[in-house]
Every structure is written in structure tokens, then in C-alpha cells.
Scaffold this motif. Structure first.
Motif, PDB file in Angstrom:
ATOM      1  N   GLN A 170       5.468  13.611  -2.091  1.00 35.94           N
ATOM      2  CA  GLN A 170       4.367  13.329  -3.012  1.00 35.94           C
ATOM      3  C   GLN A 170       3.027  13.494  -2.313  1.00 35.94           C
ATOM      4  O   GLN A 170       1.987  13.456  -2.945  1.00 35.94           O
ATOM      5  CB  GLN A 170       4.459  11.882  -3.524  1.00 35.94           C
ATOM      6  CG  GLN A 170       5.761  11.565  -4.243  1.00 35.94           C
ATOM      7  CD  GLN A 170       5.908  10.076  -4.509  1.00 35.94           C
ATOM      8  OE1 GLN A 170       5.531   9.253  -3.684  1.00 35.94           O
ATOM      9  NE2 GLN A 170       6.473   9.733  -5.644  1.00 35.94           N
ATOM     10  N   CYS A 171       3.074  13.647  -1.012  1.00 38.69           N
ATOM     11  CA  CYS A 171       1.906  13.344  -0.193  1.00 38.69           C
ATOM     12  C   CYS A 171       1.575  14.463   0.797  1.00 38.69           C
ATOM     13  O   CYS A 171       0.524  15.087   0.717  1.00 38.69           O
ATOM     14  CB  CYS A 171       2.249  12.037   0.514  1.00 38.69           C
ATOM     15  SG  CYS A 171       1.018  11.348   1.540  1.00 38.69           S
ATOM     16  N   MET A 172       2.490  14.738   1.724  1.00 32.22           N
ATOM     17  CA  MET A 172       2.167  15.651   2.821  1.00 32.22           C
ATOM     18  C   MET A 172       2.956  16.948   2.818  1.00 32.22           C
ATOM     19  O   MET A 172       2.785  17.790   3.697  1.00 32.22           O
ATOM     20  CB  MET A 172       2.383  14.951   4.171  1.00 32.22           C
ATOM     21  CG  MET A 172       1.550  13.712   4.390  1.00 32.22           C
ATOM     22  SD  MET A 172      -0.204  13.854   3.968  1.00 32.22           S
ATOM     23  CE  MET A 172      -0.730  15.146   5.075  1.00 32.22           C
ATOM     24  N   THR A 363      -3.343  12.598   7.180  1.00 28.67           N
ATOM     25  CA  THR A 363      -2.067  12.140   6.649  1.00 28.67           C
ATOM     26  C   THR A 363      -2.255  10.863   5.834  1.00 28.67           C
ATOM     27  O   THR A 363      -3.245  10.144   6.022  1.00 28.67           O
ATOM     28  CB  THR A 363      -1.107  11.898   7.827  1.00 28.67           C
ATOM     29  OG1 THR A 363      -1.261  12.961   8.750  1.00 28.67           O
ATOM     30  CG2 THR A 363       0.315  11.869   7.370  1.00 28.67           C
ATOM     31  N   GLY A 364      -1.319  10.572   4.931  1.00 31.51           N
ATOM     32  CA  GLY A 364      -1.453   9.419   4.054  1.00 31.51           C
ATOM     33  C   GLY A 364      -0.855   8.138   4.600  1.00 31.51           C
ATOM     34  O   GLY A 364      -1.561   7.219   5.012  1.00 31.51           O
ATOM     35  N   GLN A 365       0.481   8.083   4.652  1.00 32.77           N
ATOM     36  CA  GLN A 365       1.148   6.830   5.009  1.00 32.77           C
ATOM     37  C   GLN A 365       1.290   6.701   6.519  1.00 32.77           C
ATOM     38  O   GLN A 365       1.351   7.701   7.239  1.00 32.77           O
ATOM     39  CB  GLN A 365       2.532   6.798   4.381  1.00 32.77           C
ATOM     40  CG  GLN A 365       2.510   7.039   2.888  1.00 32.77           C
ATOM     41  CD  GLN A 365       3.889   7.350   2.365  1.00 32.77           C
ATOM     42  OE1 GLN A 365       4.701   6.471   2.215  1.00 32.77           O
ATOM     43  NE2 GLN A 365       4.167   8.605   2.090  1.00 32.77           N
ATOM     44  N   CYS A 366       1.441   5.416   6.943  1.00 29.11           N
ATOM     45  CA  CYS A 366       1.444   5.100   8.377  1.00 29.11           C
ATOM     46  C   CYS A 366       2.388   5.987   9.188  1.00 29.11           C
ATOM     47  O   CYS A 366       2.119   6.296  10.340  1.00 29.11           O
ATOM     48  CB  CYS A 366       1.804   3.638   8.575  1.00 29.11           C
ATOM     49  SG  CYS A 366       3.312   3.136   7.714  1.00 29.11           S
ATOM     50  N   GLY A 627      -6.255   9.086  -8.301  1.00 28.36           N
ATOM     51  CA  GLY A 627      -6.347   8.954  -6.844  1.00 28.36           C
ATOM     52  C   GLY A 627      -6.511   7.501  -6.463  1.00 28.36           C
ATOM     53  O   GLY A 627      -6.182   6.595  -7.237  1.00 28.36           O
ATOM     54  N   ARG A 628      -7.041   7.273  -5.254  1.00 34.98           N
ATOM     55  CA  ARG A 628      -7.205   5.898  -4.763  1.00 34.98           C
ATOM     56  C   ARG A 628      -8.441   5.258  -5.387  1.00 34.98           C
ATOM     57  O   ARG A 628      -9.473   5.907  -5.530  1.00 34.98           O
ATOM     58  CB  ARG A 628      -7.384   5.890  -3.231  1.00 34.98           C
ATOM     59  CG  ARG A 628      -6.066   5.879  -2.499  1.00 34.98           C
ATOM     60  CD  ARG A 628      -5.407   7.228  -2.536  1.00 34.98           C
ATOM     61  NE  ARG A 628      -3.981   7.138  -2.244  1.00 34.98           N
ATOM     62  CZ  ARG A 628      -3.096   8.032  -2.675  1.00 34.98           C
ATOM     63  NH1 ARG A 628      -3.468   9.064  -3.379  1.00 34.98           N
ATOM     64  NH2 ARG A 628      -1.837   7.891  -2.383  1.00 34.98           N
ATOM     65  N   GLY A 629      -8.318   3.967  -5.724  1.00 34.83           N
ATOM     66  CA  GLY A 629      -9.421   3.272  -6.365  1.00 34.83           C
ATOM     67  C   GLY A 629     -10.308   2.522  -5.402  1.00 34.83           C
ATOM     68  O   GLY A 629     -11.526   2.706  -5.389  1.00 34.83           O
ATOM     69  N   TRP A 634      -3.283  -0.647  -2.289  1.00 34.10           N
ATOM     70  CA  TRP A 634      -2.363   0.317  -1.682  1.00 34.10           C
ATOM     71  C   TRP A 634      -1.344   0.741  -2.732  1.00 34.10           C
ATOM     72  O   TRP A 634      -0.582  -0.070  -3.238  1.00 34.10           O
ATOM     73  CB  TRP A 634      -1.682  -0.312  -0.466  1.00 34.10           C
ATOM     74  CG  TRP A 634      -0.726   0.572   0.253  1.00 34.10           C
ATOM     75  CD1 TRP A 634       0.641   0.527   0.202  1.00 34.10           C
ATOM     76  CD2 TRP A 634      -1.059   1.653   1.139  1.00 34.10           C
ATOM     77  NE1 TRP A 634       1.173   1.519   1.004  1.00 34.10           N
ATOM     78  CE2 TRP A 634       0.152   2.225   1.591  1.00 34.10           C
ATOM     79  CE3 TRP A 634      -2.259   2.209   1.582  1.00 34.10           C
ATOM     80  CZ2 TRP A 634       0.201   3.314   2.463  1.00 34.10           C
ATOM     81  CZ3 TRP A 634      -2.213   3.289   2.456  1.00 34.10           C
ATOM     82  CH2 TRP A 634      -0.998   3.820   2.890  1.00 34.10           C
ATOM     83  N   HIS A 635      -1.349   2.002  -3.050  1.00 34.45           N
ATOM     84  CA  HIS A 635      -0.337   2.621  -3.910  1.00 34.45           C
ATOM     85  C   HIS A 635       0.054   1.778  -5.108  1.00 34.45           C
ATOM     86  O   HIS A 635      -0.765   1.447  -5.945  1.00 34.45           O
ATOM     87  CB  HIS A 635       0.914   2.967  -3.098  1.00 34.45           C
ATOM     88  CG  HIS A 635       0.643   3.988  -2.052  1.00 34.45           C
ATOM     89  ND1 HIS A 635       1.422   4.165  -0.963  1.00 34.45           N
ATOM     90  CD2 HIS A 635      -0.338   4.907  -1.951  1.00 34.45           C
ATOM     91  CE1 HIS A 635       0.936   5.138  -0.229  1.00 34.45           C
ATOM     92  NE2 HIS A 635      -0.123   5.595  -0.806  1.00 34.45           N
ATOM     93  N   THR A 636       1.371   1.395  -5.148  1.00 38.85           N
ATOM     94  CA  THR A 636       1.881   0.696  -6.324  1.00 38.85           C
ATOM     95  C   THR A 636       1.610  -0.808  -6.219  1.00 38.85           C
ATOM     96  O   THR A 636       2.133  -1.592  -7.006  1.00 38.85           O
ATOM     97  CB  THR A 636       3.378   0.985  -6.547  1.00 38.85           C
ATOM     98  OG1 THR A 636       4.150   0.309  -5.540  1.00 38.85           O
ATOM     99  CG2 THR A 636       3.673   2.476  -6.443  1.00 38.85           C
TER     100      THR A 636
HETATM  101 MO   LIG Z   1       0.295   9.681   0.292  1.00 45.00          MO
END
Ligand SMILES: [Mo]
Ligand SMILES: Nc1nc2c(c(=O)[nH]1)N[C@H]1C(S)=C(S)[C@@H](COP(=O)(O)OP(=O)(O)OC[C@H]3O[C@@H](n4cnc5c(=O)[nH]c(N)nc54)[C@H](O)[C@@H]3O)O[C@H]1N2
Ligand SMILES: Nc1nc2c(c(=O)[nH]1)N[C@H]1C(S)=C(S)[C@@H](COP(=O)(O)OP(=O)(O)OC[C@H]3O[C@@H](n4cnc5c(=O)[nH]c(N)nc54)[C@H](O)[C@@H]3O)O[C@H]1N2
Ligand code: SF4
Length: 738
Positions: A170-172, A363-366, A627-629, A634-636
């Protein structure tokens, strides 16, 4: 294949693995920490990879934290999520015991042995009846890579399944595919110091101030008075703080980037030395002849003069120019080519491999980077390829696994797994540390396919995420802070996380759950050496030998901590006996002009832009961006909503950004309820009227579960990453619809 007994193994070994609840984060808080008052851990949210200093009581339990001052990433800073990282651990929503759905449809508490027995018996039965392609897992970029690798190796080599993917799709996926095709390996070239060493910083489809606030701090530490250019259809917080904001039309990026290449090649503002290390320049020069600025003006919404000026800014000789992109590029129906168009610009202007330069995906997630290298989902573990016989042989030899157990073909991708489930071919899904019932595009699809699944297992730290509530079996996991392992951040820096809290109730670390499953399945022997995360780390380290991501020079976890994190590659180098020197703390790739392709040259790849998969029309006249608010969500929201502090920092109910001219035309007043409808669903949100969006567009933050009921299921054909950021919707004041 190793023959598997059909009945699950709930013998003494399995029992041992699950019997000490709370201590299997591996767990036991090291006794050497007891008298000490602090330890360190990489933050478990975004891929910036800030290091936090955890303050411990005399039992080694974290009671507070502060950002680590001398870590080369965050230099003493953290965003609100990092500061509040301990809050989500103590939530009453934590999953504390396995839950199993009974005949009447209720999820009821059960013990680990029953949970494991059910898991093994049901999946074996499905495998036996429908074959090894009837079970799949969907995992994450948010657990240590030791856990991801154990999961991927167990599932494919031990349990004998094939299909699995992670939410990094979904991300990278786009960035990974773009690098792999262009450079021959998924290798983001830059280091964060480049933010401080650039003269021109182009942020394209990246809202750093919200999504990577500490990287924005790195930008503003730049002492070279950089020109900061933001390319985004929205006037984001980052755009407003930049030197220049180019408010282009959504998905106008590819045409814009080709037009920039057109101007740069036309004016001979190229770097022949850098171009000598590439393939495809002749064809590319011919191709971009068709993209003069006038020809793309309509498509991009930018004037020819603006495009000419930008072309000048991003090709000035003697200047250090860096490009950074995130989801505005990756989440597009033509994301891979867009990312490669950025890479192409850096290659032809020589902005790669030098301080302050580079085409870099943030990158998105840790641990999205850890997933890309080690998860054994889309690529064979440790940067290898399932389709390469030599790679399969190497992994088989090194892991002591029969070569027949290593698949010689690739898994279906995320969307294909869901399609196969919808078609009834995939009968069981195992979801680990991701919440696709909220986050997947056109998410109603999951609710619908749920009915087709015989068995859904969800492994999460909470019992009440949208996905957990749909499960037949919930496996309760220990969280960040309750377990050990490594993350890899956007600049390829490996860092460690530590056990500083006890997991609640019967929750076990994902690592321990996978070991218990291996034992229950009857393939525990295959993973006998994977006794704990650090042992797994060493196994994985050795597998990287001679790959671009070679980290054979890392001794152990304490070496990583001592060095302030270690960027890959870090091969074992034979040092002279008297030398104690370590490679520099900040390293970028491709300084030598050699890439990872067979010819050692980078490939210049391109194809013509295509139209929006779902353009606005008479019925659905608005384009929806998502997108991010805020930096506190964080995400969901499964984690951030659990922090009392963070919850005060963002709106609890969905809101939609609307341009003032559209609002007045439609009679929508500030804070009134607006109905947003797409061909797939509808939702209500409170109106936030501001010229942050262009007229004809609306923006919804992704953090509310209703949002993905609207999004349109289209994908980039190369990366199969969803196009989350553009679909057609209609809006109306909800007062017109009682
Ligand atoms: Mo992401
Ligand atoms: N606070 C917070 N931080 C996070 C996250 C979070 O959930 N909350 N998630 C993390 C993760 S996993 C990720 S992947 C990153 C995402 O980080 P970002 O990608 O920076 O965040 P987004 O808001 O998804 O998208 C960035 C921008 O893309 C723009 N955009 C939309 N369409 C286009 C287009 O066609 N062209 C261009 N040029 N821009 C476009 C949007 O307007 C938006 O401002 O954030 C990470 N950090
Ligand atoms: N409309 C729209 N949708 C989007 C996006 C967008 O921009 N717009 N962005 C997409 C992107 S880039 C991303 S990355 C995805 C994110 O989508 P998801 O991955 O679905 O989002 P999260 O809320 O981070 O879900 C992580 C889950 O893992 C659980 N968890 C946390 N730690 C652990 C652990 O240690 N072990 C286990 N077992 N579980 C754990 C959490 O409780 C949570 O349920 O969303 C995507 N969806
Ligand atoms: S910027 Fe990212 S890594 Fe740093 S504290 Fe915030 S969420 Fe954590």
C-alpha cells in the motif's frame, strides 16, 4: 517437501513456547538493565527512525521517555507520536488472550494451546482439501524484521504455502519497484544529512511537516539557504512553509517531469559523466522531445514559464539538488514511472551519489525497509530472488532447508490475493499487524470477501480493530516496547528496539507466536536455531553476504547501538590488524557511479503518461485526494487513538477540506455536515472550508474508516500499489438529504 503430520503438535515444546505469558517478548528484561536507568529504542511509528531514550525503574520497566540527543537521525527531537509512544501499551483495548469464534458467532476467550491447535488443524485441513495456494497471509512494515523473516520463512519453507504480501504494497511497492528496475536493486541512495547539504530540495507528493516532522526539522537545519520547492496539488503545511509551492493537477507529475527533462536536454544542462553510467539516454532524449512545456501545461495546471523556471532550478550546475518523494508519487496509477522520471532527472543532471543530492523515496512505516529486504514475501529473504536458482540454492544451503521447500515462483500480490479470496480460491487469510478492513482501497471489498473465507486469523495488539472484529481467531501480540528486534529506516539505517514493558495478559511477541506455530505445525526443527530475535538477526545477517544489502560486518545488537545505528551496506571488511576504524556514520550509495544492474549502469526507464483511472464527470464532479491529516494520527488510529494526549491534538470526527468557491456554490457552510459519495460508497464529514485544496478537489484524511469505502480500486501496473489519491466523488450539503 518435508512431510507434515496432519494433527497439530501440541506437545511439550509448543506448551513451553506459550506458557510464560508476558515474557516472550524475549523477553525477559535483561538483568544488566536492572540497575541502569535508561535504554534506547527506535520509535515504532514512522520510518524516520528516531531513537528514543527510555527511562526505566529499578525493575527495568519504562516509566517515561525522551528523544535521544546524540542519535544521528533525530538529534534530540521527536514528534508527538514519539513522545507518547508508551501510551498505547496500557490501553484497555489490548488483546490479552486468544479469542476464538464459537458456533453462535461470538468471539470468546480461549487458551494458547487451543488457539494453536485450531490454527494448525484448520489450515492443514484447508491445505489438504484445496491445495497449498488456498491459504495466504497479509503482514506489515511495523514489526522487527527478525519477526517478518521468521513469518515469511515459516509460511513458505515450513508450512509449504506460497501466497503472501505485506501492507508495504500500500505504501512502498512503487519505490521498491522503481529502484529495482532502474538501479538493479531496491536501494534508496541518500542519507538524511543530504537534507542539510542540498541547495535545492524538491519535495514531490510528500507532506513532511505532518508525516515526517523530524525530517522537516532536518530540512530547516540546512545552513545553505536552500530553495525548498513543494510539488503538491494541496497547499499543505509543508507547501506553506516552503520557498515555492507548485500546485499541480493531481497526477500531472509524470508529464511535468518529462517536460523538465525536455528543457534540460534541450538546453544541454546535463552531466555527461553521470550519463555515461546509464543506459537508454538516446531513446529518452527522443521520447521527451514530445514534452515541451506548452504541451503539458493543461495536464499539469502549470504555466510554461513556471515549468521552464523549475527546469532551470533543478539542473543548475554546481548546485546540489535533491528530490524526495512519498505517497503523492507512490500511490498513483503510474507511480513507478513517475518515481523513475525523478530518478532519470537526477541521473541526467549528475545529482546522485554526492552530498546534498539524490532521488530518494521517504519510507512510511518504521520497518518498511526491513520488510522489503527480509520479509520473504515478494522477494526471497535477505535481498534475493525466488526466480534465481543460485539464490534459492544459497538460501537452502545457509538455512539447511531442502531446496524443494523454496518456491521457484513469486507470490500473488496483495490485490490478487484478495481477488483470489473473492473468487473462493483462497479459503483462509492470516492478517498480521495491519488493519486492511480499514486501510485497503475500496475497503468494502474485504467485508464482502469475508463471507467467502472459511477461516480468518488476525494477529494484533488490540482486540477491536476493524480487522480483529472480523476474525475467527484472534492471536494477541506483544507490542513495540514489549519485545526486541531491528527496524531499518528510510536512509537504510538499522536500529534496535528493546523490551521495556511486560506484555499484558497472555499476549506473546510475534516472534514467539511464530515459533509456537512452527512447533505446532510440526516444522519447529527447521527453525531450531531461530531461538530469539538476536539469533535470528545473525542468521539473516549471514544470508546477506555478497548482496547489495550485505551487513556481514555487524557483530550483534550492541554493535548497532554503539555505532548510533548502522546503514546498509556494511560488509565484513578485512581491516588491517592495527585499524579500529568503522565506516562513516553517514553513507550514501553510488558515489562510484556503479549500479547493481548486470552492466553496472543505471537504466533510464519511461513510458507515456495515461489518464486518470476514474476522472470526475457530471455525476461525480469532484476529485477526492486522501492522505495524512495530523502528526498525531497514525493510519487506522488503532494506536494513536489510545493516547489521551494525542487525542486532544486532532479532530475526532471526519472532516473534509473544500475550496471556498465550491462551498459557496453548493451552499455548504463551515463545520456543517457534508455528504461525500463515490460509485462505491458514501460518508458524512464536517466541512473544513479553505483554499488548501484547489477548486474541484476535496481532501479526506485516511484515518477515518469510512474514507476507503469511497476510494477506487486501481493500481500501478508495475508495482501493483493502489491509487489511493485520486477518484471521482460528488459532494452535497447533508441538509439536502435528511
Ligand atoms: Mo505507508
Ligand atoms: N502523522 C502521521 N505520519 C505518518 C503516517 C501517519 O499515518 N500519520 N504514516 C506514515 C506512512 S506509512 C507513510 S507512507 C507516510 C506518508 O507520507 P506522505 O506521503 O507525505 O503523506 P500523504 O498525506 O499520504 O501524501 C502526501 C501528499 O501527496 C499529495 N498528493 C496527492 N496526489 C498527488 C499527486 O498526484 N501529485 C503530487 N505531487 N502530490 C500528490 C497529497 O496532497 C499529500 O499532501 O507517512 C508516514 N508518517
Ligand atoms: N485512503 C487512503 N488509504 C490509505 C493510505 C492513504 O494515503 N489513503 N495510505 C496507505 C498506507 S501508505 C499505509 S502504510 C496503510 C497503513 O494501513 P495499516 O497497516 O492497516 O494501518 P495501521 O493502523 O498502522 O495498522 C497496523 C495494525 O497493526 C497492529 N500492531 C501494531 N503493532 C503491532 C505488533 O507489534 N504486532 C502485531 N501483531 N500487531 C501490531 C495495530 O494495532 C494495527 O491494527 O494505509 C494505506 N491506506
Ligand atoms: S518522526 Fe516518526 S520516528 Fe520520529 S518520533 Fe515521530 S513518529 Fe517517531
Amino acid at each position: 517437501m518435508i512431510p507434515f503430520p496432519l494433527k497439530s503438535h501440541t506437545g511439550p515444546l509448543t506448551r513451553d513456547l506459550v506458557q510464560e505469558p508476558g515474557n516472550f517478548g524475549l523477553g525477559k528484561i535483561p538483568s544488566r538493565l536492572k540497575p541502569a536507568s535508561t535504554t534506547t529504542s527506535i520509535c515504532g511509528y514512522c520510518a524516520t527512525g528516531c531513537q528514543l531514550k527510555l527511562h526505566l525503574d529499578s525493575d527495568g520497566i519504562a516509566i517515561n521517555l525522551s528523544p535521544q540527543a546524540d542519535y544521528p537521525v533525530n538529534l534530540g527531537m521527536a514528534c508527538p507520536k514519539g513522545w507518547q509512544a508508551l501510551d498505547p501499551l496500557t490501553s484497555t483495548d489490548r488483546a490479552t488472550t486468544p479469542l476464538l469464534r464459537d458456533a453462535s458467532g461470538k468471539l470468546l476467550p480461549t487458551d494458547w494451546l487451543t488457539a494453536l491447535d485450531t490454527f494448525t488443524t484448520r489450515l492443514k485441513k484447508i491445505k489438504e482439501t484445496h491445495g497449498p495456494e488456498s491459504v495466504a497471509f497479509l503482514s506489515t512494515g511495523q514489526i522487527p524484521f527478525e519477526e517478518m523473516a521468521l513469518l515469511g520463512c515459516l509460511f513458505k519453507f515450513g508450512m509449504g504455502f506460497l501466497h503472501c504480501d505485506a501492507n508495504t504494497r500500500q505504501c512502498m511497492a512503487t519505490a521498491a519497484t522503481a529502484y529495482k528496475q532502474s538501479f538493479g536493486f531496491d536501494a534508496p541512495p541518500s542519507t538524511y544529512a543530504d537534507f542539510e547539504e542540498s541547495d535545492v530540495i524538491v519535495l514531490i507528493g510528500a507532506n513532511l511537516c505532518i508525516a515526517h516532522p523530524i525530517l522537516w526539522q532536518r530540512v530547516i537545519r540546512n545552513k545553505r539557504s536552500p530553495k525548498i520547492i513543494v510539488i503538491d496539488p494541496r497547499a499543505t503545511e509543508t507547501a506553506q512553509a516552503a520557498t515555492q509551492h507548485l500546485s499541480l493537477k493531481p497526477k500531472g507529475d509524470l508529464a511535468l517531469l518529462y517536460s523538465l527533462a525536455h528543457c534540460i536536454i534541450r538546453d544541454n544542462r546535463i552531466d555527461p559523466k553521470s550519463i555515461a553510467n546509464t543506459e537508454g539516454i538516446v531513446e529518452f532524449s527522443e521520447f521527451v522531445k514530445d514534452y515541451p512545456p506548452e504541451s503539458v501545461s493543461l495536464r499539469t495546471g502549470l504555466s510554461p514559464e513556471t515549468i521552464e523556471a523549475l527546469a532551470f532550478d533543478v539542473s543548475e550546475s554546481g548546485k546540489r539538488i535533491s528530490w524526495w518523494w512519498t505517497m503523492g508519487v507512490n500511490q498513483s496509477h503510474e507511480g513507478t514511472r513517475t518515481a523513475q522520471a525523478i530518478i532519470n532527472l537526477c541521473l541526467i543532471t549528475g545529482n546522485i551519489g554526492k552530498p546534498g543530492t539524490g532521488p530518494s523515496s521517504i519510507t512510511g512505516q518504521c520497518n518498511a525497509m526491513g520488510s522489503r529486504l527480509f520479509s520473504n514475501t515478494t522477494g526471497l529473504v535477505a535481498g534475493h530472488d525466488f526466480l534465481d536458482p543460485a539464490h534459492r540454492e544459497k538460501i537452502s544451503l545457509n538455512l539447511g532447508i531442502p531446496i524443494e521447500n523454496i518456491p521457484d515462483r513469486n507470490s500473488l500480490a496483495y490485490d490478487e490475493i484478495l481477488d483470489a479470496a473473492t473468487a473462493g480460491k483462497i479459503k483462509a487469510l492470516w492478517i498480521i499487524a495491519t488493519n486492511p478492513f480499514h486501510s485497503w482501497i475500496d475497503s468494502e471489498k474485504l467485508a464482502k470477501l469475508r463471507a467467502n473465507l472459511d477461516f480468518l486469523v488476525v494477529q494484533d495488539i488490540y482486540h477491536n480493530t476493524e480487522s480483529a472484529l472480523a476474525a475467527d481467531l484472534l492471536l494477541p501480540a506483544a507490542s513495540w516496547g514489549e519485545k526486541q528486534g531491528c527496524f531499518i529506516n528510510s536512509e537504510r539505517r538499522i536500529g534496535t528496539i528493546k523490551t521495556v514493558r511486560k506484555a499484558p495478559g497472555k499476549a506473546l511477541s510475534d516472534f514467539r507466536i511464530f515459533r509456537a506455530i512452527a512447533s505446532s505445525w510440526g516444522c519447529g526443527e527447521m527453525f531450531a536455531k531461530w531461538t530469539d530475535p538476536e539469533a535470528a538477526f545473525k542468521i539473516l545477517r549471514d544470508l546477506t553476504k555478497d548482496r547489495p544489502c550485505d551487513i556481514t560486518g555487524i557483530r550483534d545488537y550492541s554493535h548497532i547501538d554503539l555505532q548510533g545505528g548502522i546503514q546498509w551496506p556494511y560488509p565484513e571488511i578485512s581491516k588491517p590488524a592495527d585499524s579500529t576504524s568503522e565506516p562513516a556514520a553517514e553513507r550514501r550509495l553510488f558515489a562510484d557511479g556503479f549500479y547493481y544492474t548486470p552492466s553496472k549502469k543505471a537504466r533510464i526507464l519511461f513510458s507515456p503518461p495515461t489518464g486518470l483511472p476514474e476522472a470526475p464527470d457530471m455525476e461525480f464532479p469532484f476529485l477526492l485526494l486522501t492522505g495524512r491529516g495530523t502528526s498525531s494520527q497514525w493510519h487506522t488510529q488503532s494506536r494513536t487513538a489510545k493516547s489521551h494526549v494525542l487525542r486532544k491534538l486532532y479532530p475526532h470526527n471526519p472532516y473534509v477540506e473544500i475550496h471556498p468557491s465550491d462551498a459557496s456554490r453548493l451552499g455548504i457552510s463551515s463545520h456543517s455536515l457534508v455528504r461525500i459519495s463515490s460509485r462505491r460508497g458514501e460518508m458524512l464529514a464536517s466541512a473544513y472550508i479553505a483554499p488548501t485544496v484547489q477548486s474541484g478537489h476535496v481532501f479526506l484524511p485516511m484515518h477515518y474508516p469510512q474514507v476507503n469505502r469511497l476510494t477506487h480500486s486501481s493500481l500501478d501496473p508495475h508495482s501493483r500499489q493502489p491509487n489511493y489519491k485520486a477518484c471521482a466523488v460528488s459532494i452535497s450539503s447533508s441538509e439536502n438529504h435528511p
